[in-house]
Design a protein around this motif. Structure first.
Motif: not given
Lengths: 850, 582
Positions: A504-510
């Protein structure tokens, strides 16, 4: 569940409508005595919270005396519990996100999640509430209203940004009988309205006003606002139930009970029925005065929903609702509606009965209607067996429907919705939603709620079904995983998370990293931040991880000035000034941003920065501005009232910063011009001060050099003009222009002629002629000056330009300029007397040249 | 008078959406406070707000009073709610804080909401925090970025932020030149990677984006625009799509946009062609009128004639406007200025030009006009010749006041004004390479964009022209070396994983240029655009070898004077205003 028996047997008729009381769950909890509890149930099948009601006497059987707040699912499964060690609890309520709001008597609001974990956000209703204490309160999904013992109303209408607002004073003399709130989303104005029942009336209070409405002859003891905010139900001391439009302009119905006392609870069932609940007896009153009564075994809590009311008791959880029309159509005994016949046809078909065809034929024309009814009925029914039967009936009908007569995907969509609804209703999940409720809630919100309830897998599946990105669900899962996996080492946990989140590229890891940091796993946070590709997300976290340099670099690289400011302020607060300056020294963008901020807010600091960075011209510029501002404000105050001469002090205030600026500019090689100019500026102001003192006219300070000279000349003070001219070394040519313009603007034509006559001006005659024209000099004056031009061609042009064609023509003839003559001819027209004259001159000219 | 708004639906991209959205957001902001309220506006906003919502609409939503932002306490307002609508700038936040504090000291029981445009910023919140008013104000934002000025012109009306370009969907081809242009490309590509962004190629209405930083071409705005609209701006200043016309002492406001059909036809013409056009139109109407009388015409013909008659007031209005303009440009000083300008562009007689500029100052002509020529010399001749540099600067100070030390310094810092230090100016080479000077311009039937500046073709437009013609920017490698800032030529697409990427297409022709469909090209001028340049683009799209329509986006509509005014320090502007009063 799985019967196909008609549900009609359990319906109760009430007037021409049917109502059903359906058992949702047998409660999983044990030993719960609702009667002694203060209970709050979230709408849309949300969780239940309870705490011992301290107004009721209970037998304390050992253990702690501190109250315990417990949260349960609708099926009675314990979700969380915590010991409440604060003060008296004034109110309990659920937010739209299904967080629990706990209102303390002091006006402090604490937020817990449904699992009983305290959330960081909390707020207070302010000093006044704290001092007075709370008498009554109403909490709803996005706000709350309290009535203090001092009879003041305070409201918060946005929990995102809680800002206590005092409403208009209700001017109460004694405690109201009851209070109700119309939520902002239901009022015409979009702002909260509070209803207070007094001895004689109901007072409607909003932010600006309190209006009294007399609605009943006896006091109102219970109030309930309908789920859509349109109506309000009132129960009076003389045992009557009244329904009014919620702005109290119109009474809709009245129902007399023989009750001695008011009901324990009054609640709406959907928007057309009102339910009252006494100790062992429940009465439901329909819109036309029809009623049903039910006996109840134990104390019950009523939870209004948009299409019914839920009844939570010690043992069971039931839904009382009006039976939806589609179900009535299909299952009402003796119904001949298309839906009922279609359902019957399918039953016959399944029983291999040939009559199926006959029945189907009998509804041929309204078959699509029958299909729609069956599909809707499946959506409305709780029983999975009947859902299947109804969907089968619908499919049977679909096969015989003409193409295009049915909305596409109708049955498919309903099947999906039913899967969702049935999954939610499982006791293990415990969200007994009806289809209308789910539609009102929307699937997006449902997913968010499931995530909060830590039902990640179900949420993920629903999200993918409706084409919603999985990132929010996954991110929440990752956070929950981090919280729950304290024993897994950082790198193992990172790998575990990364594996699940990879697709999932849209994950907001921050966000996940922030959570890791919040639970104390700083190392993991730093690792997770590596995955984040968006600077805007990384920066705040890097800051809180103490990595300011990296944060600054990221913020500057992404070009978001706001982000850069965030880092800069943090750095400025944290570091000693020299360190701070050294940090931003090397970064021009950071420097200029901070300089921009300082030049507005902290000039002293800016000076320090400039000097520390070796930018004296920056300080010089600030001095210049200072001087200009003073000079402007001095002339501003003068233009307003009496003209007063600038005092020596006032003058020094202007010149001192200028001299400083000159010094500062002088410190760098590139600003020699500025340095000299600033010094000259100071001299000019001083010189103007002297002129004012000398002449007694307060009209010099603030002018430019040219204007100063003009002012001297205008006052006829040639001596002063000469002195200023010498001091600032104004060239002959420039001075001549100034003189000329002064004479022209003050229309002193005699002086101008005299000036021209004295000797040929160094700037030639043209500027004089132009100035004459521009300032409306008499034509004779202009003509006399033109006459002085020696070049006859130019002279002729000038004559022509001011309309003296005769003279122009003659002059042109002198210079033998036949081209000009033709032009003049064109200007005047050959037919006019002048034109004729010009023609003659032209002819003469051509003869002589021949 | 209600402002007739242009029809936003007729352009290549429906800009009406943007306007309606902006209007809705405004109303939401107003409705956030109940009852009567006072709306306090940043003067920078009030102008274009009129392009979004008329006063009656504001009234409908409870606005009792409109005030301009100031720091004085409020007197008796007659209501409790105050709504501020301001740009998110430090000074605005400060003014608000002062006003709130002052009003509170006087015991005013008011409720303050502040809507920051286009978004709330940390700096402004910090100012509130430091001034101690955070608890008194409700902070919101009014995310208005692009303001549609006409059916094909969008402006941000501010200095920065190009974020909203992303709203237009992914644009397949992006070209650009200049530092700011590169920064915007960077921002765009970053935004495409954000969640929710539409990353697929060709998802928007726009086929190509050309980003131009104003630093690439500062020469053009310094020159006098010679189209009708351009000149109206030069001599009368178009503010928020209107000019004030002084007619016999009474001021009338003329709205200039494409809603006025006459203006729409004339705006982009060379001014020299406008007079004859207006005359012809008036005459045609007259003769039609006679014909109609002479013979009884059919009803439909009469109807058509009546429709034409409706344009009569427009024609009269434009005759007035054109008259005013022609009076001003007929004046000697205007002619002198244009002569100097032409000489400077030609590169002849710099000394004489400097002398002429000096004389303009003696005649105390407008400072901005003088500075424009000085900067023009500096930019085209590689600086102002040494011996005149100090003399000219000194004369500026002596004539217009020493305050302008700051103005001159900031022009120098920006590189617009400098001393000639030997070495040749690149403008000469640029002139040849891009054919900037075009002789034999027929004002009435132009064949080259150079008609917009009477023989000078704007550098900016030549770059766009090259971008949309066969061959693209490939041939311009040498030219780009002469201009400041990086340049790029990329295709926004996705990689095999569906992640957004940019690929260089340098030296390859633009995809779709040869296709039958007309392309829509968005030209974004970062740092401002002049009306004459917009006219040049509109003209360009009518040329047979150009198969595209242009939409113009910009940070601000400018001309040379407004461009240079932005370099004047605020304190100096105040001083100038004060001097004018006296």
């Amino acid at each position: 569940m799985g019967s196909t028996v008609s549900p009609a047997g359990s319906w109760d008729a009430c007037g021409d409508r049917f109502y059903s009381k359906h058992e949702l769950y047998k409660m999983a909890w044990t030993g719960v005595e609702l009667a002694s509890m203060r209970v709050s149930c979230a709408g849309y099948g949300g969780p239940i919270a309870m705490v011992r009601d301290d107004t009721k006497i209970v037998l304390v059987t050992g253990g702690s005396t501190r109250p315990v707040v417990k949260t349960f699912s609708c099926a009675g499964a314990l979700l969380g519990a915590f010991v409440w060690d604060g003060g008296r609890i004034a109110g309990l309520g659920w937010t739209l996100e299904e967080d629990l709001m706990l209102l303390e008597d002091t006006g402090q609001v604490f937020i817990y999640n449904m699992h009983g974990q305290k959330q960081p956000r909390q707020f207070s209703l302010g000093k006044e509430v704290q001092q007075d204490g709370i008498l009554e309160c109403c909490l709803w999904g996005d706000g709350l209203v309290v009535l203090t013992t001092g009879f003041a109303l305070w409201a918060v209408t946005n929990l995102e940004e809680p800002r206590p607002q005092k409403l208009a004073s209700p001017a109460l003399m004694q405690r109201p009988h009851c209070m109700a709130v119309i939520e902002p989303r239901h009022t015409l104005s979009g702002h909260v309205e509070v209803l207070l029942a007094t001895e004689t009336s109901i007072i409607v209070v909003d932010a600006d006003a309190a209006n009294e409405h007399a609605v009943a002859s006896s006091p109102v003891l219970r109030m309930a606002v309908a789920p859509d905010g349109q109506f309000v139900a009132l129960f009076t001391a003389d045992g009557r139930l009244l329904v009014w439009v919620s702005d109290l302009t119109k009474n809709l119905s009245e129902f007399t009970t023989q009750s001695e006392g008011p009901p324990d609870q009054l609640a709406w069932c959907g928007t057309d029925c009102v339910v009252m609940c006494w100790e062992d007896f429940m009465l439901m009153v329909g819109p036309y005065g029809d009623f049903n009564d039910y006996s109840i075994d134990s104390h019950a809590v009523l939870v209004p929903e948009i299409d019914g009311v839920r009844i939570v008791s010690n043992e069971t959880h039931e839904l009382l609702r009006r039976v939806p029309d589609c179900l009535v159509d299909v299952f009402r005994p003796g119904s001949t509606e298309p839906g009922a016949l279609l359902f019957h046809a399918r039953e016959l078909f399944d029983a291999h009965n040939a009559k199926a065809d006959e029945v189907l034929r009998s509804i041929a024309g309204s078959l699509p209607e029958g299909v729609a009814t069956c599909v809707d009925a499946a959506g409305a029914d709780f029983d999975s067996g009947r859902q299947t039967a109804l969907m089968k009936a619908a499919c049977y009908g679909v096969a015989f429907c003409p193409a295009g007569s049915l909305p596409p995907r109708r049955t498919l969509d309903m099947c999906r919705m039913l899967r969702v609804l049935n999954a939610l209703r499982q006791p293990s999940v415990g969200m007994p939603l009806t289809l209308p409720q789910l539609e009102a809630l929307t699937l997006e919100v449902l997913v968010a709620r499931l995530v909060n309830a830590r039902r990640h897998l179900l949420a993920l599946r629903i999200a993918s079904m409706i084409g919603m990105g999985p990132e929010k669900v996954l991110a929440h899962w990752a956070c929950a995983k981090i919280s729950a996996a304290a024993e897994i080492p950082d790198d193992a946990l990172r790998d575990l998370l990364a594996e699940k989140l990879a697709g999932c590229s849209a994950i907001r890891y921050a966000l996940i990293a922030a959570h890791a940091q919040a639970v104390g796993r700083v190392g993991l946070a730093a690792m997770l931040l590596e995955f984040e590709s968006r600077a805007a997300e990384q920066v705040p976290l890097l800051l809180s991880l103490g990595e300011e340099e990296r944060a600054l670099a990221k913020a500057l690289a992404c070009g978001d000035t706001d982000l850069a400011y965030l880092v800069l302020f943090a750095l400025y607060r944290k570091r000693p000034l020299p360190d701070f300056l050294a940090t931003i020294q090397a970064k021009p963008l950071a420097r200029s941003l901070f300089v921009a901020y300082c030049s507005r807010k902290e000039p002293e600091l800016l000076e320090q920065i400039y000097m520390a960075m070796g930018v004296p011209e920056g300080v010089a510029q600030m001095r210049m501005r200072q001087a200009i501002v003073r000079s402007t404000s001095a002339s501003h105050s003068r233009s307003g009232g009496r003209a007063e001469q600038v005092t020596a002090v006032g003058l020094a205030e202007m010149t001192k910063p200028l001299e400083q600026a000159a010094d500062l500019y002088g410190q760098t090689k590139d600003h020699t011009f500025q340095s000299k100019a600033a010094a000259e500026f100071a001299r000019l102001r001083r010189c103007q001060g002297e002129l004012e003192a000398e002449t007694g006219h307060a009209c010099f300070v603030g002018l430019s050099l040219a204007a100063t000279l003009r002012q001297c000349l205008r006052l006829g003070n040639q001596r002063a003009a000469a002195r200023v001219r010498n001091e600032f070394r104004v060239s002959d040519k420039r001075f001549c222009w100034i003189k000329m313009r002064t004479m022209a603007t003050s229309k002193d034509w005699d002086a101008m002629e005299a000036f021209v006559k004295e000797k040929k001006p160094s700037i030639g005659y043209e500027p004089f002629i132009a100035a004459c024209k521009a300032n409306g000099a008499p034509a004779t004056v202009t003509a006399r000056i033109i006459a002085r031009i020696s070049d006859s061609k130019r002279k002729a042009e000038e004559y022509a330009a001011i309309g003296m064609y005769q003279e122009a023509a003659e002059t042109a003839a002198l210079s033998r300029d036949s081209e000009l003559l033709s032009r003049i001819q064109n200007m005047v027209g050959t037919a006019s007397p002048l034109g004729v004259a010009v023609t003659q001159i032209k002819d003469r000219l051509s003869q002589t040249t021949r | 008078m209600a402002t007739p708004l242009p029809n936003f639906d007729e352009g290549s991209v429906p800009l009406a959406q943007i306007r309606d959205e902006a209007r809705k957001l405004l109303i939401d902001a107003l409705d956030s406070r109940r009852g009567k309220k006072v709306l306090v506006l940043d003067p920078k906003i009030s102008g274009f707000l009129g392009m979004l919502a008329e006063v009656p609409l504001l009234k409908e939503h409870g606005v009792e009073q409109l005030l301009h932002l100031g720091s004085e306490p409020f007197g008796d307002l007659g209501c409790r709610s105050v709504i501020y609508l301001v740009r998110s700038r430090i000074e605005n936040a400060q003014l608000i804080a002062q006003q709130v504090k002052a009003s509170n000291r006087q015991g005013a029981q008011l409720e303050y909401s502040v809507f920051f445009l286009p978004r709330r910023t940390i700096v402004c919140e910090k100012v509130f925090e430091e001034e101690g008013v955070t608890g008194d104000v409700i902070i919101g934002e009014y995310p208005l970025d692009f303001i549609p000025f006409d059916y094909d012109v969008l402006s941000l009306e501010q200095d920065t932020a190009c974020k909203e370009l992303a709203h237009l969907g992914t644009i397949p081809a992006v070209k650009g030149k200049g530092t700011a242009a590169a920064a915007v490309l960077d921002m765009l590509s970053r935004m495409r990677k954000e969640p929710g962004a539409d990353a697929g190629p060709g998802s928007g209405a726009i086929d190509m984006l050309v980003l131009l930083d104003r630093e690439v071409d500062c020469v053009t705005p310094l020159c006098t625009q010679l189209t009708y609209e351009g000149l109206a701006d030069e001599v009368l200043r178009i503010r928020n799509g209107c000019v004030q016309l002084d007619q016999g002492g009474s001021k009338t406001r003329i709205v200039l946009n494409s809603a006025d059909r006459v203006f729409r036809d004339l705006r982009d013409l060379s001014f020299a062609a406008v007079g004859p056009q207006l005359g012809a139109r008036a005459k045609m109407l007259q003769s039609d009128y006679k014909d109609t009388k002479a013979a009884e015409r059919s009803l439909s013909e009469l109807k058509e004639f009546a429709a034409q008659l409706k344009t009569l007031p427009h024609i009269t209005r434009h005759i007035n406007l054109a008259e005013q303009i022609s009076r001003q440009i007929g004046a000697q000083n205007f002619r002198d200025r244009v002569t100097v300008e032409q000489a400077v562009l030609d590169g002849h007689g710099t000394d004489a030009s400097c002398e002429a500029i000096e004389e303009m100052m003696y005649g105390e002509e407008e400072l901005m006009g003088v500075l424009r020529l000085m900067c023009l010399i500096s930019l085209t001749q590689g600086g102002v010749p040494k011996k005149q540099f100090d003399a000219l600067r000194k004369e500026v100070l002596h004539t217009y006041g020493h305050e302008h030390i700051l103005t001159l310094t900031s022009l120098q810092d920006a590189g617009l004004l400098r001393r000639q230090e030997g070495g040749k100016s690149s403008f000469g080479a640029l002139k040849r390479a891009l054919k900037l000077l075009v002789d034999d311009i027929d004002d009435k039937n132009p064949t080259d964009v150079a008609y917009t500046f009477s023989g000078y073709a704007p550098i900016s437009i030549r770059l766009v022209e090259a971008a949309v013609k066969a061959g693209g920017w490939g041939a311009l490698e040498e030219v780009f070396k002469l201009l400041p800032g990086p340049h790029f030529d990329v295709v926004q697409t996705t990689d095999e994983n569906g992640m957004p990427v940019e690929r260089s297409t340098r030296n390859k022709p633009v995809p779709g240029l040869d296709s039958k469909k007309r392309l829509v090209v968005l030209v974004m001028f970062i740092g401002g655009v002049t009306f004459a340049e917009i006219a040049a683009l509109r003209f360009l799209s009518t040329q047979p070898n150009v198969n595209c329509d242009f939409v113009v986006a910009t940070t601000k509509l400018i001309n040379g004077s407004t461009l240079l005014e932005s370099f004047v320090d605020e304190t100096v502007q105040q001083a100038m205003k004060q001097a004018k009063l006296e």
